[in-house]
Motif scaffolding. Structure first.
Motif, PDB file in Angstrom:
ATOM      1  N   SER A 153       0.819  -1.223   0.000  1.00  0.00           N
ATOM      2  CA  SER A 153       0.000   0.000   0.000  1.00  0.00           C
ATOM      3  C   SER A 153       0.848   1.266   0.000  1.00  0.00           C
ATOM      4  O   SER A 153       0.398   2.316  -0.436  1.00  0.00           O
ATOM      5  CB  SER A 153      -0.913   0.009   1.233  1.00  0.00           C
ATOM      6  OG  SER A 153      -0.168   0.255   2.416  1.00  0.00           O
ATOM      7  N   ARG A 154       2.084   1.162   0.518  1.00  0.00           N
ATOM      8  CA  ARG A 154       3.005   2.302   0.654  1.00  0.00           C
ATOM      9  C   ARG A 154       2.443   3.393   1.557  1.00  0.00           C
ATOM     10  O   ARG A 154       2.851   4.563   1.490  1.00  0.00           O
ATOM     11  CB  ARG A 154       3.360   2.881  -0.729  1.00  0.00           C
ATOM     12  CG  ARG A 154       4.098   1.922  -1.639  1.00  0.00           C
ATOM     13  CD  ARG A 154       4.301   2.471  -3.019  1.00  0.00           C
ATOM     14  NE  ARG A 154       3.024   2.633  -3.710  1.00  0.00           N
ATOM     15  CZ  ARG A 154       2.889   3.140  -4.925  1.00  0.00           C
ATOM     16  NH1 ARG A 154       3.958   3.546  -5.582  1.00  0.00           N
ATOM     17  NH2 ARG A 154       1.706   3.262  -5.484  1.00  0.00           N
ATOM     18  N   ALA A 155       1.497   3.021   2.400  1.00  0.00           N
ATOM     19  CA  ALA A 155       0.916   3.977   3.341  1.00  0.00           C
ATOM     20  C   ALA A 155       1.847   4.179   4.532  1.00  0.00           C
ATOM     21  O   ALA A 155       2.802   3.425   4.739  1.00  0.00           O
ATOM     22  CB  ALA A 155      -0.451   3.479   3.816  1.00  0.00           C
ATOM     23  N   ASN A 156       1.589   5.217   5.315  1.00  0.00           N
ATOM     24  CA  ASN A 156       2.286   5.407   6.582  1.00  0.00           C
ATOM     25  C   ASN A 156       1.761   4.363   7.562  1.00  0.00           C
ATOM     26  O   ASN A 156       0.551   4.154   7.668  1.00  0.00           O
ATOM     27  CB  ASN A 156       2.037   6.809   7.121  1.00  0.00           C
ATOM     28  CG  ASN A 156       2.506   7.891   6.162  1.00  0.00           C
ATOM     29  OD1 ASN A 156       3.633   7.841   5.674  1.00  0.00           O
ATOM     30  ND2 ASN A 156       1.654   8.861   5.873  1.00  0.00           N
ATOM     31  N   VAL A 157       2.659   3.719   8.297  1.00  0.00           N
ATOM     32  CA  VAL A 157       2.270   2.593   9.152  1.00  0.00           C
ATOM     33  C   VAL A 157       2.771   2.817  10.566  1.00  0.00           C
ATOM     34  O   VAL A 157       3.922   3.232  10.788  1.00  0.00           O
ATOM     35  CB  VAL A 157       2.846   1.267   8.612  1.00  0.00           C
ATOM     36  CG1 VAL A 157       2.356   0.096   9.461  1.00  0.00           C
ATOM     37  CG2 VAL A 157       2.475   1.062   7.155  1.00  0.00           C
ATOM     38  N   ARG A 158       1.888   2.542  11.506  1.00  0.00           N
ATOM     39  CA  ARG A 158       2.270   2.514  12.919  1.00  0.00           C
ATOM     40  C   ARG A 158       1.709   1.228  13.524  1.00  0.00           C
ATOM     41  O   ARG A 158       0.605   0.827  13.194  1.00  0.00           O
ATOM     42  CB  ARG A 158       1.734   3.733  13.673  1.00  0.00           C
ATOM     43  CG  ARG A 158       2.274   5.043  13.115  1.00  0.00           C
ATOM     44  CD  ARG A 158       2.042   6.175  14.048  1.00  0.00           C
ATOM     45  NE  ARG A 158       2.569   7.419  13.485  1.00  0.00           N
ATOM     46  CZ  ARG A 158       2.689   8.551  14.159  1.00  0.00           C
ATOM     47  NH1 ARG A 158       2.330   8.595  15.434  1.00  0.00           N
ATOM     48  NH2 ARG A 158       3.161   9.635  13.582  1.00  0.00           N
ATOM     49  N   TYR A 159       2.502   0.623  14.401  1.00  0.00           N
ATOM     50  CA  TYR A 159       2.105  -0.649  14.995  1.00  0.00           C
ATOM     51  C   TYR A 159       1.786  -0.451  16.472  1.00  0.00           C
ATOM     52  O   TYR A 159       2.361   0.418  17.143  1.00  0.00           O
ATOM     53  CB  TYR A 159       3.232  -1.678  14.856  1.00  0.00           C
ATOM     54  CG  TYR A 159       3.493  -2.093  13.424  1.00  0.00           C
ATOM     55  CD1 TYR A 159       2.740  -3.104  12.830  1.00  0.00           C
ATOM     56  CD2 TYR A 159       4.483  -1.469  12.668  1.00  0.00           C
ATOM     57  CE1 TYR A 159       2.979  -3.487  11.520  1.00  0.00           C
ATOM     58  CE2 TYR A 159       4.722  -1.848  11.349  1.00  0.00           C
ATOM     59  CZ  TYR A 159       3.954  -2.851  10.785  1.00  0.00           C
ATOM     60  OH  TYR A 159       4.186  -3.217   9.475  1.00  0.00           O
ATOM     61  N   PHE A 160       0.861  -1.266  16.973  1.00  0.00           N
ATOM     62  CA  PHE A 160       0.613  -1.320  18.406  1.00  0.00           C
ATOM     63  C   PHE A 160       0.816  -2.752  18.889  1.00  0.00           C
ATOM     64  O   PHE A 160       0.720  -3.696  18.106  1.00  0.00           O
ATOM     65  CB  PHE A 160      -0.789  -0.803  18.758  1.00  0.00           C
ATOM     66  CG  PHE A 160      -1.935  -1.633  18.221  1.00  0.00           C
ATOM     67  CD1 PHE A 160      -2.548  -2.610  18.991  1.00  0.00           C
ATOM     68  CD2 PHE A 160      -2.424  -1.402  16.935  1.00  0.00           C
ATOM     69  CE1 PHE A 160      -3.616  -3.353  18.505  1.00  0.00           C
ATOM     70  CE2 PHE A 160      -3.495  -2.137  16.436  1.00  0.00           C
ATOM     71  CZ  PHE A 160      -4.087  -3.122  17.227  1.00  0.00           C
ATOM     72  N   ARG A 161       1.107  -2.893  20.170  1.00  0.00           N
ATOM     73  CA  ARG A 161       1.405  -4.210  20.720  1.00  0.00           C
ATOM     74  C   ARG A 161       0.216  -5.146  20.541  1.00  0.00           C
ATOM     75  O   ARG A 161      -0.934  -4.744  20.641  1.00  0.00           O
ATOM     76  CB  ARG A 161       1.795  -4.105  22.196  1.00  0.00           C
ATOM     77  CG  ARG A 161       3.181  -3.500  22.413  1.00  0.00           C
ATOM     78  CD  ARG A 161       3.652  -3.727  23.839  1.00  0.00           C
ATOM     79  NE  ARG A 161       2.849  -2.967  24.781  1.00  0.00           N
ATOM     80  CZ  ARG A 161       3.111  -1.718  25.162  1.00  0.00           C
ATOM     81  NH1 ARG A 161       4.159  -1.096  24.651  1.00  0.00           N
ATOM     82  NH2 ARG A 161       2.329  -1.098  26.020  1.00  0.00           N
ATOM     83  N   HIS A 162       0.539  -6.418  20.326  1.00  0.00           N
ATOM     84  CA  HIS A 162      -0.482  -7.404  19.978  1.00  0.00           C
ATOM     85  C   HIS A 162      -1.609  -7.459  21.013  1.00  0.00           C
ATOM     86  O   HIS A 162      -1.366  -7.708  22.208  1.00  0.00           O
ATOM     87  CB  HIS A 162       0.163  -8.776  19.820  1.00  0.00           C
ATOM     88  CG  HIS A 162      -0.817  -9.879  19.580  1.00  0.00           C
ATOM     89  ND1 HIS A 162      -1.739  -9.839  18.553  1.00  0.00           N
ATOM     90  CD2 HIS A 162      -1.033 -11.047  20.250  1.00  0.00           C
ATOM     91  CE1 HIS A 162      -2.464 -10.939  18.588  1.00  0.00           C
ATOM     92  NE2 HIS A 162      -2.062 -11.683  19.614  1.00  0.00           N
ATOM     93  N   ASN A 163      -2.817  -7.206  20.541  1.00  0.00           N
ATOM     94  CA  ASN A 163      -4.042  -7.306  21.351  1.00  0.00           C
ATOM     95  C   ASN A 163      -4.021  -6.392  22.577  1.00  0.00           C
ATOM     96  O   ASN A 163      -4.750  -6.649  23.538  1.00  0.00           O
ATOM     97  CB  ASN A 163      -4.287  -8.755  21.791  1.00  0.00           C
ATOM     98  CG  ASN A 163      -5.297  -9.457  20.897  1.00  0.00           C
ATOM     99  OD1 ASN A 163      -5.755  -8.912  19.899  1.00  0.00           O
ATOM    100  ND2 ASN A 163      -5.640 -10.688  21.236  1.00  0.00           N
ATOM    101  N   ASP A 164      -3.234  -5.347  22.531  1.00  0.00           N
ATOM    102  CA  ASP A 164      -3.107  -4.433  23.667  1.00  0.00           C
ATOM    103  C   ASP A 164      -3.913  -3.165  23.371  1.00  0.00           C
ATOM    104  O   ASP A 164      -3.460  -2.277  22.649  1.00  0.00           O
ATOM    105  CB  ASP A 164      -1.636  -4.098  23.915  1.00  0.00           C
ATOM    106  CG  ASP A 164      -1.400  -3.349  25.220  1.00  0.00           C
ATOM    107  OD1 ASP A 164      -2.318  -2.639  25.665  1.00  0.00           O
ATOM    108  OD2 ASP A 164      -0.300  -3.489  25.789  1.00  0.00           O
ATOM    109  N   VAL A 165      -5.118  -3.089  23.929  1.00  0.00           N
ATOM    110  CA  VAL A 165      -5.996  -1.954  23.657  1.00  0.00           C
ATOM    111  C   VAL A 165      -5.420  -0.661  24.238  1.00  0.00           C
ATOM    112  O   VAL A 165      -5.570   0.418  23.645  1.00  0.00           O
ATOM    113  CB  VAL A 165      -7.405  -2.226  24.215  1.00  0.00           C
ATOM    114  CG1 VAL A 165      -8.322  -1.025  23.992  1.00  0.00           C
ATOM    115  CG2 VAL A 165      -8.014  -3.464  23.562  1.00  0.00           C
TER     116      VAL A 165
END
Length: 377
Positions: A39-51
């Motif tokens: 997609s070449r979009a800007n990406v940010r990750y959050f910890r797995h299943n961590d609301v």
């Protein structure tokens, strides 16, 4: 889509482009991550299943919007999660995720490849399990037909606009051939079984058998007779609709409780040696080395031990268990710990569960307690 993995990959890349923003659970599988990359979009990750960590990421983006006087609607923004995580066996907290989605004005892309046909009273997946609905709480839902539905290919569902957009923007749809009709019919039959409408499947099979032109050779006629003879018996026909899902959920519970039963002679051998890390309702069970066994060992050493246990189960116990430590890891954002993977299914019997637990207990004792060096011979 004619391929299950490309359904998720193409869906993400069809809706997110350069300049858009994707907030992605770091535990998603390879097919989603490939779509995120394409997609070449800007990406940010959050910890797995961590609301809580998801909220932190969303608030950080909102703070940057305020600091830059940026209008959030100037870019498309999506949350990307799985309903039932393939590599973890965990279930996404969709109710909390949807609340955050609405609070911060994002859309949700949900890959429910392993939830469809396994979760919810009617097998409608993780959304039904959470009491939510597609298109209302998840704008885009993609899933593979190659798991519970037993076919080949994938689907992405949403509003009319979502579906129409993919006809030209979904690369996996545009640049592939159509799925063979018989595979589509397999999926149709599986859905009818989930709905409890097996009489329609039986009627179709009868019509197909009666529609022969009499020109079949002996081999074709024999093949048709074999196929008809393998159709479900009357007892199997009863397992359709909610009863089918109830049976599956009972088998998942049986496998989970047997493995964790401290009074079971073979499950007792697993205590303090293997730990279940998947959700108790997940039909995909993951067992990793417990802390006393894992501490001080490298990933390669843990993988070697689990490989030996899986091999011992196959050779001595006749039970196939997958050791995941050696799987491809370079395409994952977060790599799970080496584990043994088990899968529960609707036809599993109590006797088969006992055989599995016995083989696993013997394998663990042989490798971890007796240090059997011949386990891979």
């Amino acid at each position: 889509y004619s391929d299950g993995a490309s359904a998720a990959t193409s869906t993400v890349a069809a809706f997110a482009k350069r300049g858009d923003l994707l907030i992605v659970d770091e535990g998603v599988s390879e097919s989603l991550l490939v779509g995120v990359t394409l997609s070449r979009a800007n990406v940010r990750y959050f910890r797995h299943n961590d609301v809580k960590d998801l909220r932190r990421v969303l608030e950080k983006v909102a703070a940057q919007d305020a600091a830059l006087a940026r209008n959030p609607t100037d870019q498309r923004r999506f949350l990307v999660v799985e309903g039932l995580y393939r590599n973890w066996g965990t279930i996404a907290p969709l109710r909390e995720i949807c609340k955050l989605k609405e609070e911060f004005c994002y859309r949700l892309i949900l890959d429910d490849s392993h939830g469809i046909g396994t979760l919810g009273k009617h097998g409608r997946g993780s959304l039904e399990h959470a009491g939510l609905k597609p298109m209302i709480h998840a704008e885009i839902v993609t899933f593979s037909l190659e798991n519970a539905l037993g076919s080949v290919g994938g689907m992405t569902v949403g509003s009319e606009e979502v579906v129409d957009h993919q006809r030209l923007s979904g690369a996996g749809y545009c640049f592939s051939a159509s799925a063979p009709p018989f595979l589509s019919k397999v999926c149709w039959s599986s859905v009818r079984r989930l709905e409890g409408r097996m009489e329609e499947v039986a009627k179709y099979l009868e019509e197909g058998d009666a529609g022969g032109d009499g020109g079949e050779d002996e081999e074709e006629e024999s093949t048709r007779e074999d196929a008809l003879s393998q159709q479900p018996s009357d007892d199997d026909d009863e397992l359709s609709g909610p009863a089918l899902l109830t049976k599956l959920h009972e088998n998942v519970s049986l496998l989970y409780t047997t493995l964790t039963n401290s009074s079971h002679p073979h499950a007792l051998k697993l205590r303090n040696r293997l730990s279940i890390t998947s959700h108790p309702l997940s039909p995909i069970l993951y067992l990793r080395l417990a802390d006393p066994e894992a501490t001080g060992r490298t990933r390669a050493e843990q993988t070697s031990l689990l490989d030996r246990i899986a091999h011992r189960c196959l050779v001595k116990g006749g039970v196939a268990i997958v050791s995941t430590g050696g799987h491809v890891k370079k395409y994952l954002q977060s790599v799970p710990e080496p584990s043994l993977r088990l899968v529960a299914h609707v036809n599993q019997t109590r006797e088969e569960v006992e055989v599995l637990v016995e083989a696993l207990g013997e394998g663990v004792e042989s490798v971890l307690v007796n240090n059997d060096g011949d386990a891979m011979d």
